[in-house]
Design an enzyme around this catalytic site. Structure first.
Site, short mmCIF file in Angstrom:
data_model
loop_
_atom_site.label_atom_id
_atom_site.label_comp_id
_atom_site.label_asym_id
_atom_site.label_seq_id
_atom_site.Cartn_x
_atom_site.Cartn_y
_atom_site.Cartn_z
N GLY A 9 0.81 -1.03 -0.07
CA GLY A 9 -0.01 -0.10 0.08
C GLY A 9 1.11 1.73 0.00
O GLY A 9 0.26 2.24 0.71
N GLY A 10 2.01 0.94 -0.66
CA GLY A 10 3.02 2.19 -0.30
C GLY A 10 2.80 3.12 -1.58
O GLY A 10 2.93 5.01 -1.68
N GLY A 12 -0.68 4.40 -1.06
CA GLY A 12 -1.78 5.13 -0.73
C GLY A 12 -1.56 6.79 0.54
O GLY A 12 -0.11 6.34 0.61
N PHE A 13 -1.90 7.33 1.15
CA PHE A 13 -1.86 8.34 1.35
C PHE A 13 -1.15 8.49 2.75
O PHE A 13 0.22 8.97 2.60
CB PHE A 13 -3.48 8.45 2.12
N ILE A 14 -1.09 7.06 3.29
CA ILE A 14 -0.01 7.43 4.80
C ILE A 14 1.05 6.62 4.65
O ILE A 14 2.47 6.65 4.38
CB ILE A 14 -0.95 6.28 6.01
N GLY A 15 0.66 5.13 3.49
CA GLY A 15 2.21 4.43 2.67
C GLY A 15 3.14 5.00 1.79
O GLY A 15 4.01 5.07 2.19
N THR A 123 -6.26 -0.17 12.81
CA THR A 123 -6.78 1.18 13.12
C THR A 123 -7.24 1.50 14.71
O THR A 123 -7.66 0.02 15.27
CB THR A 123 -7.72 1.22 12.78
N ASP A 124 -7.93 2.67 15.15
CA ASP A 124 -8.19 2.82 16.05
C ASP A 124 -9.19 2.54 15.98
O ASP A 124 -10.20 2.21 17.41
CB ASP A 124 -8.41 4.06 16.82
N GLU A 125 -10.58 2.42 14.71
CA GLU A 125 -11.62 1.82 14.83
C GLU A 125 -11.93 0.21 14.66
O GLU A 125 -13.07 0.65 15.43
CB GLU A 125 -12.27 1.98 13.35
N TYR A 148 -15.87 -1.93 7.22
CA TYR A 148 -14.66 -1.73 7.26
C TYR A 148 -14.34 -1.94 8.60
O TYR A 148 -12.81 -2.67 8.41
CB TYR A 148 -13.88 -0.07 6.97
N LYS A 152 -11.42 -5.20 9.50
CA LYS A 152 -9.83 -4.69 9.82
C LYS A 152 -9.81 -5.09 11.26
O LYS A 152 -8.14 -5.76 12.08
CB LYS A 152 -9.56 -2.90 10.06
P1 NAD Z 1 -4.92 4.82 1.36
O1 NAD Z 1 -7.03 4.17 0.71
O2 NAD Z 1 -4.73 6.42 1.21
O3 NAD Z 1 -4.44 4.06 0.22
C1 NAD Z 1 -4.63 2.22 0.88
C2 NAD Z 1 -3.74 2.08 -0.42
O4 NAD Z 1 -3.86 0.41 -0.72
C3 NAD Z 1 -3.82 1.94 -1.87
O5 NAD Z 1 -2.82 2.69 -2.26
C4 NAD Z 1 -4.23 1.04 -2.31
O6 NAD Z 1 -3.70 1.08 -4.05
C5 NAD Z 1 -3.51 0.04 -2.07
N1 NAD Z 1 -4.63 -1.33 -2.01
C6 NAD Z 1 -6.18 -1.22 -2.37
N2 NAD Z 1 -6.22 -2.87 -2.16
C7 NAD Z 1 -5.24 -3.35 -2.52
C8 NAD Z 1 -4.60 -4.89 -2.53
N3 NAD Z 1 -5.23 -5.52 -3.04
N4 NAD Z 1 -3.29 -4.63 -2.92
C9 NAD Z 1 -2.38 -4.38 -3.07
N5 NAD Z 1 -2.22 -2.79 -2.57
C10 NAD Z 1 -3.72 -2.45 -2.47
O7 NAD Z 1 -5.17 4.21 3.30
P2 NAD Z 1 -4.29 4.81 3.86
O8 NAD Z 1 -6.00 6.27 4.43
O9 NAD Z 1 -3.00 5.32 3.83
O10 NAD Z 1 -4.57 3.94 5.25
C11 NAD Z 1 -3.45 2.83 5.67
C12 NAD Z 1 -3.43 1.86 5.98
O11 NAD Z 1 -3.60 2.82 7.18
C13 NAD Z 1 -5.10 1.26 5.93
O12 NAD Z 1 -4.13 0.05 6.67
C14 NAD Z 1 -5.72 1.88 6.90
O13 NAD Z 1 -6.75 1.25 7.49
C15 NAD Z 1 -5.40 2.23 7.87
N6 NAD Z 1 -5.70 3.38 8.64
C16 NAD Z 1 -5.57 4.18 8.76
C17 NAD Z 1 -6.03 5.82 9.17
C18 NAD Z 1 -6.25 6.82 8.79
O14 NAD Z 1 -6.52 7.84 9.18
N7 NAD Z 1 -6.34 7.81 7.14
C19 NAD Z 1 -6.22 5.65 10.44
C20 NAD Z 1 -6.05 4.39 11.35
C21 NAD Z 1 -5.41 2.98 10.27
#
Ligand code: NAD
Length: 320
Positions: A9-10, A12-15, A123-125, A148, A152
């Site tokens: 998930g690198g 994505g937003f946090i990754g 996640t905290d959820e 969701y 998780k």
């Molecule tokens: P995001 O949706 O921005 O990013 C998720 C990434 O995962 C995307 O790049 C997507 O393409 C990739 N992805 C999805 N399905 C996939 C699959 N089957 N195979 C490979 N890649 C896949 O999410 P985020 O907000 O960056 O969250 C990242 C992690 O942190 C998640 O596990 C989320 O549950 C957790 N988290 C997020 C928050 C938040 O506030 N955003 C808070 C607590 C925990």
């Protein structure tokens, strides 16, 4: 320290913030991401050849195994997930597929190739909701309320089961709500900014009284590196900022920063099963690693709003 990391998930937003910081910190990074609607390689484009990127679905066991065989990662950081609660209410299937079955693949292959540490991002959820007072501790029971958060919680517990059953070196991390640059414009803060900049109504669920604990994305990633380097195998770590805000106050702050009228606010029918409040006790993490969130909400929200104002082309390319 595990220098060769495998990151899911690198894009994505946090990754992507994790991958950027990892390169700066001198880690070797192999990144897999399926590039769902939420994934975007633009987030890590600047890193070029400094990372190895594979467009792969984590459910694709063979491809994941091929990458492990070649790269022999020492550490795994598992961010990939379907992450938007509203989408999980419309259709839970992709959430169970990626978040549960995809996690199983990552755990199985990590076990087979004997990684030294696996950080399972939860996640905290997973704890469910709190009333006005109280906090969640790592020992609090799980009580997830949305498809969701159930997916998780399942992934979270699956990771712990692999630690108990097979001795897989898993550490579970439960962060609170992240915000900051590059967040997909379906989540609360980017939606407020986008709508306000377009002078459109800003939708607020219910009366906007729900409370979230807002953690600036680079602080969250900082905590995950601390946990990677100093955390105890088999343990759980909450990652919270202590910055609790009611949704309506977040909306008003953003409107003020953009010099927009509060008349743009439109209260809409509440999300079904909407959790009232989340609040994490993160003392365990602070005691064991010395980590503390360093960005207070007023500073973080100002930086975030500025970033979006300067990156509206990217935002508009996501939401027409
Ligand atoms: P995001 O949706 O921005 O990013 C998720 C990434 O995962 C995307 O790049 C997507 O393409 C990739 N992805 C999805 N399905 C996939 C699959 N089957 N195979 C490979 N890649 C896949 O999410 P985020 O907000 O960056 O969250 C990242 C992690 O942190 C998640 O596990 C989320 O549950 C957790 N988290 C997020 C928050 C938040 O506030 N955003 C808070 C607590 C925990």
């Amino acid at each position: 320290m595990n220098k060769k990391l495998f990151v899911t998930g690198g894009a994505g937003f946090i990754g992507s913030e994790f991958v950027r910081q990892g390169v700066q910190r001198g880690y070797g990074m192999t990144v897999v991401d399926k590039l769902s609607y939420a994934g975007d390689p633009a987030r890590i484009k600047e890193l070029g050849e400094k990372i190895k990127f594979h467009k792969v679905d984590i459910k694709d066991r063979q491809s994941i195994e091929d990458i492990f065989k070649k790269e022999k990662p020492e550490g795994v950081i598992h961010w990939a997930a379907e992450s938007h609660v509203d989408r999980s209410i419309d259709d839970a299937s992709p959430f169970l597929d990626t978040n549960v079955k995809g996690t199983q693949v990552i755990l199985d292959i990590s076990k087979k190739y004997e990684v030294e540490k696996l950080i399972n991002i939860s996640t905290d959820e997973v704890y469910g909701e709190l009333p006005e007072s109280g906090q969640f501790y790592e020992t609090s029971p799980l009580n997830p309320n949305s498809p969701y958060s159930v997916s998780k919680a399942s992934a979270d517990m699956l990771g712990r089961a692999y630690y108990r059953t097979y001795g897989l070196p898993v550490i579970t991390v439960r962060p609170s709500n992240n915000y900051g640059p590059w967040q997909y414009p379906e989540k609360l803060i980017p939606v407020i900014i986008l709508k306000a900049l377009r002078d459109e109504k800003v939708p607020v669920y219910g009366k906007g009284l729900n409370i979230r604990e807002w953690l600036y994305v680079s602080d969250c990633v900082d905590a995950v590196f601390e946990i990677l380097e100093k955390g105890e195998i088999g343990e759980i770590y909450n990652v919270g900022s202590g910055n609790e805000q009611r949704n309506i106050d977040v909306v008003k702050t953003v409107l003020k920063l953009l010099d927009k009228s509060e008349d743009l606010i439109e209260f809409v029918k509440d999300r079904p099963g909407h959790d009232f409040r989340y609040s994490l006790n993160s003392d365990k993490l602070s005691k064991e690693t010395g980590w503390k969130s360093s960005t207070d909400f007023s500073e973080g929200i100002e930086k975030t709003v500025k970033w979006y104002v300067n990156h509206m082309d990217w935002v508009n390319s996501k939401i027409r």
